[in-house]
Design a protein around this motif. Structure first.
Motif, PDB file in Angstrom:
ATOM      1  N   LYS A  28       0.836  -1.209   0.000  1.00 20.02           N
ATOM      2  CA  LYS A  28       0.000   0.000   0.000  1.00 20.02           C
ATOM      3  C   LYS A  28       0.870   1.257   0.000  1.00 20.02           C
ATOM      4  N   LYS A  29       1.940   1.246   0.787  1.00 14.93           N
ATOM      5  CA  LYS A  29       2.836   2.404   0.833  1.00 14.93           C
ATOM      6  C   LYS A  29       3.467   2.655  -0.534  1.00 14.93           C
ATOM      7  N   ALA A  30       3.821   1.587  -1.246  1.00 17.40           N
ATOM      8  CA  ALA A  30       4.411   1.737  -2.572  1.00 17.40           C
ATOM      9  C   ALA A  30       3.453   2.459  -3.519  1.00 17.40           C
ATOM     10  N   ILE A  31       2.181   2.053  -3.495  1.00 16.49           N
ATOM     11  CA  ILE A  31       1.178   2.679  -4.347  1.00 16.49           C
ATOM     12  C   ILE A  31       0.958   4.133  -3.942  1.00 16.49           C
ATOM     13  N   GLU A  32       0.833   4.378  -2.651  1.00 16.83           N
ATOM     14  CA  GLU A  32       0.633   5.743  -2.160  1.00 16.83           C
ATOM     15  C   GLU A  32       1.808   6.644  -2.545  1.00 16.83           C
ATOM     16  N   THR A  33       3.020   6.102  -2.478  1.00 14.90           N
ATOM     17  CA  THR A  33       4.214   6.889  -2.810  1.00 14.90           C
ATOM     18  C   THR A  33       4.224   7.278  -4.286  1.00 14.90           C
ATOM     19  N   LEU A  34       3.894   6.324  -5.157  1.00 17.33           N
ATOM     20  CA  LEU A  34       3.884   6.626  -6.590  1.00 17.33           C
ATOM     21  C   LEU A  34       2.801   7.646  -6.938  1.00 17.33           C
ATOM     22  N   LEU A  35       1.605   7.470  -6.384  1.00 20.06           N
ATOM     23  CA  LEU A  35       0.510   8.395  -6.677  1.00 20.06           C
ATOM     24  C   LEU A  35       0.826   9.800  -6.158  1.00 20.06           C
ATOM     25  N   GLU A  36       1.425   9.884  -4.991  1.00 17.17           N
ATOM     26  CA  GLU A  36       1.792  11.183  -4.421  1.00 17.17           C
ATOM     27  C   GLU A  36       2.877  11.850  -5.260  1.00 17.17           C
ATOM     28  N   GLU A  37       3.841  11.068  -5.698  1.00 17.14           N
ATOM     29  CA  GLU A  37       4.908  11.611  -6.537  1.00 17.14           C
ATOM     30  C   GLU A  37       4.342  12.121  -7.856  1.00 17.14           C
ATOM     31  N   GLY A  38       3.448  11.349  -8.473  1.00 17.29           N
ATOM     32  CA  GLY A  38       2.828  11.785  -9.722  1.00 17.29           C
ATOM     33  C   GLY A  38       1.999  13.038  -9.551  1.00 17.29           C
ATOM     34  N   PHE A  39       1.259  13.120  -8.431  1.00 16.01           N
ATOM     35  CA  PHE A  39       0.441  14.307  -8.161  1.00 16.01           C
ATOM     36  C   PHE A  39       1.315  15.529  -7.889  1.00 16.01           C
ATOM     37  N   THR A  40       2.352  15.363  -7.084  1.00 11.51           N
ATOM     38  CA  THR A  40       3.237  16.476  -6.724  1.00 11.51           C
ATOM     39  C   THR A  40       3.915  17.065  -7.952  1.00 11.51           C
ATOM     40  N   LYS A  41       4.257  16.200  -8.907  1.00  7.07           N
ATOM     41  CA  LYS A  41       4.946  16.653 -10.113  1.00  7.07           C
ATOM     42  C   LYS A  41       3.980  17.112 -11.205  1.00  7.07           C
ATOM     43  N   GLY A  42       2.689  17.108 -10.906  1.00  8.07           N
ATOM     44  CA  GLY A  42       1.709  17.566 -11.877  1.00  8.07           C
ATOM     45  C   GLY A  42       1.424  16.589 -12.990  1.00  8.07           C
ATOM     46  N   LEU A  43       1.753  15.326 -12.772  1.00  7.93           N
ATOM     47  CA  LEU A  43       1.573  14.305 -13.802  1.00  7.93           C
ATOM     48  C   LEU A  43       0.259  13.537 -13.649  1.00  7.93           C
ATOM     49  N   LEU A  44      -0.314  13.581 -12.450  1.00  4.40           N
ATOM     50  CA  LEU A  44      -1.552  12.861 -12.156  1.00  4.40           C
ATOM     51  C   LEU A  44      -2.504  13.754 -11.383  1.00  4.40           C
ATOM     52  N   PRO A  45      -3.813  13.525 -11.532  1.00  2.00           N
ATOM     53  CA  PRO A  45      -4.767  14.173 -10.618  1.00  2.00           C
ATOM     54  C   PRO A  45      -4.667  13.514  -9.251  1.00  2.00           C
ATOM     55  N   GLU A  46      -5.240  14.149  -8.244  1.00  2.00           N
ATOM     56  CA  GLU A  46      -5.234  13.550  -6.917  1.00  2.00           C
ATOM     57  C   GLU A  46      -6.263  12.424  -6.862  1.00  2.00           C
ATOM     58  N   ALA A  47      -5.871  11.314  -6.277  1.00  2.00           N
ATOM     59  CA  ALA A  47      -6.770  10.165  -6.189  1.00  2.00           C
ATOM     60  C   ALA A  47      -7.727  10.320  -5.010  1.00  2.00           C
ATOM     61  N   LYS A  48      -8.968   9.891  -5.227  1.00  2.00           N
ATOM     62  CA  LYS A  48      -9.951   9.897  -4.134  1.00  2.00           C
ATOM     63  C   LYS A  48      -9.581   8.843  -3.105  1.00  2.00           C
ATOM     64  N   LYS A  49      -9.782   9.182  -1.856  1.00  3.92           N
ATOM     65  CA  LYS A  49      -9.500   8.239  -0.781  1.00  3.92           C
ATOM     66  C   LYS A  49     -10.797   7.853  -0.068  1.00  3.92           C
ATOM     67  N   PRO A  50     -10.857   6.669   0.544  1.00  2.00           N
ATOM     68  CA  PRO A  50      -9.763   5.706   0.672  1.00  2.00           C
ATOM     69  C   PRO A  50      -9.414   5.033  -0.656  1.00  2.00           C
ATOM     70  N   LEU A  51      -8.146   4.748  -0.821  1.00  2.00           N
ATOM     71  CA  LEU A  51      -7.679   4.107  -2.058  1.00  2.00           C
ATOM     72  C   LEU A  51      -8.062   2.634  -2.099  1.00  2.00           C
ATOM     73  N   PHE A  52      -8.057   1.989  -0.921  1.00  2.00           N
ATOM     74  CA  PHE A  52      -8.114   0.530  -0.864  1.00  2.00           C
ATOM     75  C   PHE A  52      -9.409   0.028  -0.214  1.00  2.00           C
ATOM     76  N   LEU A  53      -9.848  -1.121  -0.694  1.00  2.00           N
ATOM     77  CA  LEU A  53     -10.980  -1.803  -0.080  1.00  2.00           C
ATOM     78  C   LEU A  53     -10.651  -2.130   1.370  1.00  2.00           C
ATOM     79  N   ASP A  54     -11.586  -1.885   2.231  1.00  2.00           N
ATOM     80  CA  ASP A  54     -11.443  -2.247   3.641  1.00  2.00           C
ATOM     81  C   ASP A  54     -11.794  -3.718   3.795  1.00  2.00           C
ATOM     82  N   VAL A  55     -10.769  -4.532   4.035  1.00  2.00           N
ATOM     83  CA  VAL A  55     -10.997  -5.978   4.163  1.00  2.00           C
ATOM     84  C   VAL A  55     -10.986  -6.410   5.625  1.00  2.00           C
TER      85      VAL A  55
END
Length: 278
Positions: free
Chosen positions: A251-278
């Motif tokens: 989960k941290k790996a995914i969060e890190t990539l999405l945050e990096e993409g958003f910070t650099k203006g390459l991605l929109p911000e993802a809606k949270k929660p990102l993950f299914l609550d299991v």
């Protein structure tokens, strides 16, 4: 019985993971599945259009669908040695990529996002189907190619040279695994259905790991490369403990990539929660 539209790629890691699920090896617990296979960039487009109930998705494409989908904890392609490769026909150094025309497997792919993050000046790109990129580079239509899936294992035999391993670059830079793809499920489905599907997929993956020869015919039927050793090298690279369950590290790996993409203006911000609550 609840029928779900389920999309995934014909690549061996996906057909390996989904084999038991879609071939009624498991008790589906009141769920049935209409399966559609397509290249990952096509799956990204279909998910953006809201077509599937469940789909393989590039992590880079997830923010664009996150209003309507969340990520399962099962079925992801995350790892330390599984990143996309940049290759060329002639000798090319990483610091020369800004001058090169690079064949990429899709604008919404995680491979392209990693290239944009790690080599922001490498802006000359042209999209091709992933399975065509080796030949595109060999024919001189592009100076370099961004390889994913089975082509990671076949480029050397075709005379192509490694320019850069983006996965190793990412792990060195960020200290987390490379999150390439995941399985997204429609948020509007009942919680019980979403959780049930996640459990079934996890069980399907565990079953394939326990009996790895069982999915071979299914994998060969859909794979680009039919050599058995290539198929299983592909599976061993992309299917691992993170595929069974992301855990906190995945989960941290995914969060890190999405945050990096958003910070650099390459991605929109993802809606949270990102993950299914299991």
């Amino acid at each position: 019985m609840k029928k779900l539209q389920v999309h995934f790629t014909p690549c061996p890691n996906d057909t390996f993971m989904f084999f038991a699920l879609v071939h009624e090896v498991l008790d589906s617990a009141g769920l049935s599945f209409a399966v559609h296979m397509a290249d990952i960039e096509e799956l990204n487009r279909q998910a953006i259009q809201g077509i599937p109930d469940v789909t393989k998705i590039s992590i880079a494409a997830f923010p664009a669908i996150s209003e309507n989908y969340e990520l399962l904890t099962a079925g992801a392609a995350v790892g330390f040695e599984n990143g996309p490769l940049v290759v060329s026909r002639k000798k090319l150094y990483p610091d020369e990529l800004h001058e090169a025309l690079i064949a990429i497997p899709g604008e919404n792919t995680t491979a392209n996002l990693l290239l944009s993050i790690l080599f922001p000046s490498a802006c000359k790109k042209k999209v091709f189907l992933f399975s065509e990129i080796e030949e595109v580079v060999l024919d001189g239509e592009a100076d370099a190619g961004l390889l994913i899936h089975e082509t990671r294992f076949t480029y050397q035999g075709k005379g192509l040279k490694l320019v850069c391993d983006l996965g190793k670059e990412w792990v060195t830079a960020k200290g987390v695994p490379v999150p390439l793809g995941g399985i997204a499920i429609r948020r509007s489905l009942d919680t019980s259905v979403r959780q049930k599907f996640n459990r079934l997929l996890e069980e399907s993956i565990r079953t394939a790991m326990k009996y790895p020869r069982e999915p071979l015919g299914y994998m060969k039927k859909h794979a680009q490369e039919l050599q058995e050793d290539v198929i299983y090298r592909h599976v061993h690279l992309y299917v691992n403990a993170f595929s069974v369950s992301l855990g906190e590290e995945g989960k941290k790996a995914i969060e890190t990539l999405l945050e990096e993409g958003f910070t650099k203006g390459l991605l929109p911000e993802a809606k949270k929660p990102l993950f299914l609550d299991v």
